[in-house]
Design an enzyme around this catalytic site. Sequence first.
Site, short mmCIF file in Angstrom:
data_model
loop_
_atom_site.label_atom_id
_atom_site.label_comp_id
_atom_site.label_asym_id
_atom_site.label_seq_id
_atom_site.Cartn_x
_atom_site.Cartn_y
_atom_site.Cartn_z
N LYS A 33 0.82 -1.22 0.00
CA LYS A 33 0.00 0.00 0.00
C LYS A 33 0.84 1.26 0.00
O LYS A 33 0.48 2.25 -0.65
CB LYS A 33 -0.93 0.00 1.21
N ARG A 92 -5.03 -8.48 -10.68
CA ARG A 92 -5.51 -9.79 -11.14
C ARG A 92 -6.93 -9.62 -11.70
O ARG A 92 -7.54 -8.56 -11.56
CB ARG A 92 -5.58 -10.74 -9.95
N GLU A 131 -4.04 7.27 8.03
CA GLU A 131 -4.91 8.01 7.11
C GLU A 131 -6.09 8.57 7.90
O GLU A 131 -6.41 8.06 8.97
CB GLU A 131 -5.51 7.07 6.05
N HIS A 144 -15.03 -8.21 5.51
CA HIS A 144 -14.14 -8.08 4.35
C HIS A 144 -14.35 -9.16 3.31
O HIS A 144 -13.54 -9.32 2.40
CB HIS A 144 -12.68 -8.00 4.79
C1 MV4 Z 1 -10.31 2.65 4.76
C2 MV4 Z 1 -11.55 2.82 5.38
C3 MV4 Z 1 -11.83 4.06 5.91
N1 MV4 Z 1 -10.93 5.06 5.82
N2 MV4 Z 1 -9.44 3.68 4.69
C4 MV4 Z 1 -10.66 -2.07 4.19
C5 MV4 Z 1 -9.79 -3.00 3.43
C6 MV4 Z 1 -8.80 -2.16 2.83
N3 MV4 Z 1 -8.16 -2.65 1.71
C7 MV4 Z 1 -9.19 -0.79 2.94
N4 MV4 Z 1 -10.28 -0.77 3.85
C8 MV4 Z 1 -10.76 0.40 4.33
N5 MV4 Z 1 -9.94 1.48 4.24
C9 MV4 Z 1 -9.75 4.85 5.22
N6 MV4 Z 1 -8.86 5.84 5.17
C10 MV4 Z 1 -12.43 1.74 5.45
C11 MV4 Z 1 -12.03 0.51 4.94
C12 MV4 Z 1 -12.99 -0.55 5.08
C13 MV4 Z 1 -13.62 -1.13 3.98
C14 MV4 Z 1 -13.32 -0.75 2.68
C15 MV4 Z 1 -13.94 -1.33 1.62
C16 MV4 Z 1 -14.89 -2.31 1.82
C17 MV4 Z 1 -15.20 -2.72 3.07
C18 MV4 Z 1 -14.56 -2.14 4.17
C19 MV4 Z 1 -14.90 -2.57 5.45
C20 MV4 Z 1 -14.28 -2.00 6.52
C21 MV4 Z 1 -13.32 -1.00 6.34
#
Ligand code: MV4
Length: 491
Positions: free
Chosen positions: A115, A290, A199, A234
């Site tokens: 990331k 992918r 973040e 997730h």
């Molecule tokens: C976030 C967020 C809120 N704020 N970043 C979850 C997995 C990951 N790859 C990134 N994720 C998130 N990043 C910031 N700055 C909330 C999530 C997140 C989320 C994102 C997409 C789909 C489902 C989720 C479930 C919980 C948290």
Amino acid sequence: MKKILIANRGEIALRVMRSCRKMGIKSVAIYSEADANAPFVHFADEAACVGPPPSNESYLLGDNIIKICKELNVDGIHPGYGFLSENADFARKVTKAGIIFIGPSPESMEVMGDKLSAKQRVKTYDIPMVPGLDEAIEDIEVAKGHADEIGYPILIKASAGGGGKGMRVVENREEFEEQMNMAINEAVKSFGNGAVFIERYVGSPRHIEIQVLADTHGNTVSLFERECSIQRRHQKVIEEAPSAILTPELRKAMGESACRVAEACNYVGAGTVEFLYENGEYFFLEMNTRLQVEHPVTEIITNLDLVEEQIKIARGEKLSFAQDDLKIHGHALEVRVYAEDPQNNFLPDIGTLEVYKRPTGEGVRVDDGFEEGMEIPIYYDPMIAKLITYAPTREEAIRKMTKAIEDYDIVGIETTLDFCKFAINHEAFVSGDFDTHFVKHYFSDSSVVDTSSEDEKKVAGILANYFLDKSETKADYSPSSEVKAWEVNRV
Ligand code: MV4
């Protein structure tokens, strides 16, 4: 390319082989001893056993797979999703062996696989980013200073993260250190890499991802978005295209941003750029290098075969269309049908598919890898099928999905079909007013039960128990080793 080996199993192996056959290309299956009788093995033109059932003794053995390719005169490898699909070392070895890896370069995979390196790479490309840092925390006092500037709540994320592991919300300065240490511990334990960064916490986002295609001639196009906000711990539950919330202007802006992300990492092939969306704003999250599980909804609204496009790109062909040639046709929904028991905390449910009858009809597509009478192997992800419906409008696609779920006849194991039916008919989903907290929000609250139908009551009650036992926010939830083995392959 005359012969492609599919370094995968189940529904995706079968789905890739179908495109190969359509294109007049021979397909080679590799299979573990647990999959010797699977439909994808029977469908392939040739098949080779790659090892015993556990993934790390079969589908993850890159060197053995390359050896099979050489023995069988294979020209190309399609990695599917999961397993070796985002493994840069494997892609490098494949290319070195003179075999075409159907996917991006190892360098693209590496830069997007982390990331922090992804954020550093795309930051000069005018991509909206969540306010935060693109360097790992080195000094806690410095990091706290940055957090004060960003404003609480903040989110601590693991650079190597995935599946929500190593991610902690910090509400205020006082809990910063404790949450940071927990994030680092989790990251070290899960990924062997303790790099974490901060973040701004986006509190009620939607997860919207853009499918891109890039050829080797410098052409990159967006195949529009997939809405993937409905997920549980997730794991995606419902995916759809297009998103009910995007305006044509936002769609265009996000598509252009996604293409710039692809260009920033010299991307070639099919890839997905993930964004968070909130209140008309969007932010780059990461790129998946992918083909994704949910690619069928994009295929339906674009009338494209994404595997065919991947193969053509790998052959060095130019994309046969430009951005302006692409239009959205209708609406597509996908639900993932899992062999999991909602009455037993969604634990994978093992057994035989005593009855297995798929729904059929206009606007229904089922991507699966099982037949009636088969056992669901315990060694892999317990997804039985992807059930996809499509229609000219979202409302009709939802109606078709409800009917298709009712028509699905699975006896012998518990599935998530009822749960999917509940979610897809929930007022919040139907109205389009939801975010990534949908499941937590509507299914952990037993007050929902009173106003629901009998079916809904049943599912809501089950889900309330589920979240009491293992809520998404519970830090130390550790599934049994058996469950962990499955979760490794979740994508
Ligand atoms: C976030 C967020 C809120 N704020 N970043 C979850 C997995 C990951 N790859 C990134 N994720 C998130 N990043 C910031 N700055 C909330 C999530 C997140 C989320 C994102 C997409 C789909 C489902 C989720 C479930 C919980 C948290």
